[in-house]
Write an enzyme that holds these catalytic residues in place. Structure first.
Site, short mmCIF file in Angstrom:
data_model
loop_
_atom_site.label_atom_id
_atom_site.label_comp_id
_atom_site.label_asym_id
_atom_site.label_seq_id
_atom_site.Cartn_x
_atom_site.Cartn_y
_atom_site.Cartn_z
N ASP A 134 42.73 34.89 33.73
CA ASP A 134 41.19 35.68 34.37
C ASP A 134 40.96 34.50 35.71
O ASP A 134 41.83 33.45 35.53
CB ASP A 134 40.76 35.19 33.72
N ASP A 182 37.35 33.90 37.31
CA ASP A 182 36.45 33.58 37.50
C ASP A 182 35.84 32.89 36.51
O ASP A 182 35.76 33.57 35.57
CB ASP A 182 34.76 34.56 38.04
#
Length: 336
Positions: A16, A18
């Site tokens: 992932d 952010d």
């Protein structure tokens, strides 16, 4: 022979962005050396994001600005996964209403589809992703096309986006407007659904890594892949302790440095009616439905022992309350 690290046990890690690799315009501490070490060990890295607004080239450029060099072909976006879903359903050359930032139209073009901007262009599908300039006119065109029978695919349904000023309106909130106007329900390409992660894994053994239980970890469950939760983003440690089965990660880490460590074991010991779970120097004990924790161990070791105890008890239909003072000892993880 030393036990393999989490990264070495798979062929590709699905990261992932952010809250895991960066936080807005700032790098997450430890992310850059961990990514570099994975590559040096021969483990492929894929940057997997629900953010549909930007094309892979722009995402790779942003990663470079936070000291994580990346190629566009290492980036997988929910726009790309959504475009693949549309192509599978409608075939190459299909006209598709593109709603969202430039990443949406770009993904459609790259998939051999024809992006259009109006329901009057007779699209056979709608691909709806986030774009900061999406407003009433674009959402209304989507509603017109969906009501006319077009296949509706949403890149993701995250209600909010993390921003430095706090949570901002995300694609899920915009999707909700079209759903409210049409009564239709879209197919979803991004996390927590499986298509984005499966496309990024390309059939190889993979580990899903992220900071959110309801997208990253739940997406790993949907895709049948192991997961690593890191404490550098949205979800706090106490939320992990209380997580339902579909939100429980396989592994727990403070940051991406956990990829370079072997899986952490939690030992379980029964002593009559009492059960103790131990991780490193942390000890958690449940006796007569009362949970207590010893003074030893790091916050991460305590979290591992607490999760093992709380999840086992919850699954057995005998949940236990975790004292606030014990949860408070996890606070250093949340402050990262």
């Amino acid at each position: 022979m030393p036990e393999p690290t989490l990264a070495a046990a798979v062929e590709v890690v699905l990261l992932d962005l952010d809250g895991t690799v960066y936080a807005g315009g700032r790098p997450v501490p430890g992310a850059a050396p961990a990514v570099a070490a994975c590559r040096e060990a021969g483990v492929d890295v894929r940057f997997v994001t629900n953010n549909a607004s930007l094309p892979p080239e722009d995402v790779a450029e942003h990663l470079g600005r936070v000291d994580v060099p990346a190629r566009p072909d290492e980036v997988r976006t929910s726009s790309q996964a959504g475009a693949l879903l549309v192509r599978e359903a409608c075939g190459e050359g299909a006209r598709v209403l593109a709603v969202g930032g430039p990443g949406v139209a770009g993904a459609l073009t790259d998939a051999g589809l024809v992006p259009v901007t109006s329901a009057d262009d007779a699209p056979v599908a709608v691909l709806q992703g986030f774009g900061p300039r999406v407003g009433w006119a674009e959402l209304t065109e989507a509603a017109y096309a969906v009501r006319a029978g077009a296949l509706w695919v949403a890149t993701n349904t995250d209600a909010t986006l993390p921003r430095e000023r706090g949570p901002a309106i995300g694609n899920g909130s915009l999707v909700a407007a079209v759903r409210n106007a049409t009564g239709a329900v879209p197919r979803v390409a991004g996390k927590p659904e499986a298509p984005l992660l499966l496309a990024a894994a390309e059939g190889r053994p993979a580990l899903v890594v992220g900071d959110r239980l309801d997208t990253d970890v739940a997406g790993g469950h949907a895709a049948g892949l192991p997961t690593l939760w890191v404490s550098t983003g949205v979800d706090v440690a106490a939320t992990v302790v209380a997580a339902p089965p579909e939100h429980r990660p396989t592994h727990l880490g403070a940051d991406l440095g956990a990829l370079l460590e072997p899986p952490a074991a939690v030992d379980r010991d029964e002593d009559g009616p009492a059960v103790t779970w131990a991780s490193g120097g942390a000890r958690v004990r449940v006796e007569d439905d009362v949970l207590t924790a010893g003074d030893g161990g790091t916050p991460l070791e305590l979290l591992r022992a607490l999760c093992a105890a709380a999840w086992e008890r919850a699954d057995a239909g005998r949940p236990v309350d975790v004292p606030a003072e014990v949860l408070g000892r996890l606070a250093p993880l949340d402050a990262r």
